[in-house]
Design a protein around this motif. Structure first.
Motif, PDB file in Angstrom:
ATOM      1  N   UNK A 182      30.251  36.784 -17.576  1.00 39.17           N
ATOM      2  CA  UNK A 182      30.093  34.757 -17.195  1.00 39.17           C
ATOM      3  C   UNK A 182      31.267  34.486 -16.489  1.00 39.17           C
ATOM      4  N   UNK A 183      31.966  34.108 -16.764  1.00 38.05           N
ATOM      5  CA  UNK A 183      33.120  34.149 -16.392  1.00 38.05           C
ATOM      6  C   UNK A 183      34.530  34.501 -15.699  1.00 38.05           C
ATOM      7  N   UNK A 184      33.872  35.467 -14.815  1.00 39.74           N
ATOM      8  CA  UNK A 184      34.722  36.287 -14.119  1.00 39.74           C
ATOM      9  C   UNK A 184      33.935  36.263 -12.489  1.00 39.74           C
TER      10      UNK A 184
ATOM     11  N   UNK B 145      43.046  39.370 -11.444  1.00 37.87           N
ATOM     12  CA  UNK B 145      43.655  38.045 -12.300  1.00 37.87           C
ATOM     13  C   UNK B 145      43.175  37.360 -13.049  1.00 37.87           C
ATOM     14  N   UNK B 146      41.454  36.501 -12.696  1.00 36.01           N
ATOM     15  CA  UNK B 146      41.227  36.155 -13.507  1.00 36.01           C
ATOM     16  C   UNK B 146      40.923  37.165 -15.517  1.00 36.01           C
ATOM     17  N   UNK B 147      41.149  37.959 -15.260  1.00 34.58           N
ATOM     18  CA  UNK B 147      41.727  39.543 -16.670  1.00 34.58           C
ATOM     19  C   UNK B 147      42.528  39.052 -17.177  1.00 34.58           C
ATOM     20  N   UNK B 148      43.602  38.859 -16.214  1.00 35.50           N
ATOM     21  CA  UNK B 148      45.158  39.087 -16.741  1.00 35.50           C
ATOM     22  C   UNK B 148      45.115  37.910 -17.578  1.00 35.50           C
ATOM     23  N   UNK B 149      44.388  36.993 -16.589  1.00 40.35           N
ATOM     24  CA  UNK B 149      44.832  35.640 -17.335  1.00 40.35           C
ATOM     25  C   UNK B 149      44.543  35.071 -18.197  1.00 40.35           C
ATOM     26  N   UNK B 150      43.713  36.213 -19.051  1.00 37.32           N
ATOM     27  CA  UNK B 150      43.231  36.422 -20.791  1.00 37.32           C
ATOM     28  C   UNK B 150      41.659  36.518 -20.125  1.00 37.32           C
ATOM     29  N   UNK B 151      41.434  36.301 -19.442  1.00 36.74           N
ATOM     30  CA  UNK B 151      39.279  35.986 -19.632  1.00 36.74           C
ATOM     31  C   UNK B 151      38.549  37.391 -20.016  1.00 36.74           C
ATOM     32  N   UNK B 152      37.982  37.152 -21.178  1.00 33.84           N
ATOM     33  CA  UNK B 152      37.229  38.624 -21.430  1.00 33.84           C
ATOM     34  C   UNK B 152      35.838  38.340 -21.231  1.00 33.84           C
TER      35      UNK B 152
ATOM     36  N   UNK C 222      37.343  44.660 -25.593  1.00 32.53           N
ATOM     37  CA  UNK C 222      37.751  43.416 -25.507  1.00 32.53           C
ATOM     38  C   UNK C 222      36.399  42.279 -25.383  1.00 32.53           C
ATOM     39  N   UNK C 223      36.449  43.197 -23.990  1.00 31.51           N
ATOM     40  CA  UNK C 223      34.853  42.625 -23.266  1.00 31.51           C
ATOM     41  C   UNK C 223      33.787  43.074 -24.783  1.00 31.51           C
ATOM     42  N   UNK C 224      33.671  43.235 -25.127  1.00 32.72           N
ATOM     43  CA  UNK C 224      32.379  42.819 -26.871  1.00 32.72           C
ATOM     44  C   UNK C 224      32.800  42.197 -27.796  1.00 32.72           C
TER      45      UNK C 224
ATOM     46  N   UNK D  54      31.659  40.018 -11.577  1.00 31.27           N
ATOM     47  CA  UNK D  54      32.330  41.443 -12.121  1.00 31.27           C
ATOM     48  C   UNK D  54      30.285  41.964 -13.041  1.00 31.27           C
ATOM     49  N   UNK D  55      30.564  42.655 -12.270  1.00 31.23           N
ATOM     50  CA  UNK D  55      29.412  43.363 -12.511  1.00 31.23           C
ATOM     51  C   UNK D  55      29.631  45.393 -12.953  1.00 31.23           C
ATOM     52  N   UNK D  56      30.159  45.646 -13.318  1.00 27.49           N
ATOM     53  CA  UNK D  56      31.229  46.893 -13.407  1.00 27.49           C
ATOM     54  C   UNK D  56      31.316  46.971 -14.786  1.00 27.49           C
ATOM     55  N   UNK D  57      31.549  48.146 -15.528  1.00 28.62           N
ATOM     56  CA  UNK D  57      32.196  48.737 -16.275  1.00 28.62           C
ATOM     57  C   UNK D  57      32.844  48.255 -15.823  1.00 28.62           C
TER      58      UNK D  57
END
Length: 408
Positions: free
Chosen positions: A66-68, A56-63, A223-225, A75-78
């Motif tokens: 720390x904030x997911x 849900x947070x990812x789809x809202x644009x969070x990358x 995108x996360x990097x 979130x602790x998975x690749x």
């Protein structure tokens, strides 16, 4: 008539030409069993809801990792985990349709059974061994009653092992990278994989495969990097993560203070590395004249194979699964879903010992029992460590390069 039936049954169980017949019957039977489990055994929510909140947070644009975060933690998975669960989020109505998710994981479980059958066939494992695969209560639970992400990593690892057995190493390294992109635990196979690639291809090709592995990780996590590379790497690949004592399956007989101490973690790391070095030096290169000669050939002729003995399917499966077993024995903590990392490998690994049949079955029974004790106890943890360690010892004095090697 009775004699004829017995002969046909005997052929089905022991004759390799009937392998896929018994494998097909096994898959169909286990599919039926899995559907019964989904229908009659209640689903237990553990991490599925958290996975969906993360998406849900990812789809809202969070990358920024720390904030997911979600109900059971951050979130602790690749990145591969995120991409898979983004698709599951779409298919299952943001995770609300759990029944549909269970059916997807049921199909995933059947795929894992089929892949294991193919791996066993390549390694010429006796037909009857397949009958042991559906017997794990815990593994069915991990797939269809818990919906853990370990299941996806397992599928990619199994497909990678099959590709490496078939000498399709370029495909294998991509599949292995996908497994690593779902969960960091796949890294336990890496030492064995390096031995296989170095022997089969030499230094230059091994380096190329490792670059492909790294580039795949970067591409999936791009995108996360870009958003926060440090946050992504620290969360997705945290080798110093401290686990909660209450969930440990393997170290319950150790007190909590010791379990959480840095000295304990360092000791396990030293043990892990030492055991890998021991297998590398004294077991995995015996057919090539020893590790010194393998290294010498690899450095002198970096563009050519460093091994002399064939890297056959049995060798590939034995070395990779043993590498994984070593990592499991020295893991800082094992949670219940981690049983999926090697549950389907146990019938194969016990046959790479010289133990009598009854002892092989006893080892598998002890390991299965220990993983089904909830919550874990000092006795169940001690039994698990003893059984895993005895299995590794049996491989050391048994067939560490596979049974095909012993027949040459």
């Amino acid at each position: 008539m009775q004699s004829s039936v017995f002969k046909h049954a005997q052929s089905l169980i022991f004759d390799q030409q009937y392998f896929w017949i018994i494998a097909s019957l096994l898959v169909l039977g286990d599919a039926f069993l899995t559907q019964l489990i989904i229908r009659f055994v209640p689903y237990t929510e553990i991490d599925w809801e958290t996975y969906m909140v993360h998406i849900d947070l990812y789809l809202k644009g969070e990358r920024d990792y720390v904030n997911i975060t979600g109900p059971t933690g951050p979130l602790v998975y690749p990145a591969g985990h995120v991409h898979i669960h983004r698709l599951l989020h779409l298919i299952t109505d943001a995770g609300r349709n759990v029944a549909q998710a269970q059916q997807i994981y049921g199909g995933l479980y059947m795929l894992s059974i089929a892949l294991v059958c193919a791996i066993y066939k390549k390694a010429k494992v006796p037909n009857w061994t397949l009958l042991l695969l559906p017997l794990s209560k815990r593994l069915h639970s991990i797939f269809v009653l818990r919906l853990f992400n370990d299941c996806w990593s397992l599928i990619f690892v199994q497909a990678a092992i099959l590709a490496f057995q078939s000498a399709r190493d370029d495909i294998g390294i991509l599949l292995f990278s996908l497994a690593l992109s779902v969960k960091m635990s796949a890294i336990l196979y890496l030492p064995g994989l390096l031995v296989i690639l170095f022997k089969r291809h030499g230094l230059f090709a091994t380096i190329r495969h490792m670059l492909v592995l790294a580039c795949t990780q970067i591409l999936l996590a791009r995108s996360f990097l870009i958003a926060n590379a440090e946050s992504y790497l620290r969360n997705a690949f945290d080798l110093s993560r401290v686990f909660l004592y209450k969930w440990t399956v393997n170290w319950r007989f150790v007190d909590e203070r010791t379990f959480l101490s840095p000295a304990w973690a360092k000791g396990l790391l030293v043990g892990h590395v030492t055991m890998l070095i021991a297998f590398g030096l004294f077991r995995w290169c015996r057919g090539d004249g020893g590790v010194a000669r393998v290294l010498l050939r690899g450095l002198r002729r970096p563009g050519r194979p460093a091994g002399l003995a064939p890297v056959d399917p049995d060798y590939v499966a034995t070395v990779l699964m043993t590498s994984n077993l070593i990592g499991i024995i020295f893991a800082r903590s094992l949670h219940y879903q981690f049983y999926s990392w090697y549950s389907q490998q146990l019938p194969f690994l016990t046959q790479r010992t010289r133990f009598p049949f009854i002892m092989q079955m006893a080892l598998m029974g002890a390991i299965e029992y220990a993983w089904n004790v909830y919550p874990s106890t000092p006795l169940s943890s001690g039994l698990l460590l003893a059984a895993n360690s005895l299995l590794l010892l049996g491989i050391w004095f048994g067939y560490p390069e596979g049974k095909m090697f012993s027949k040459r």
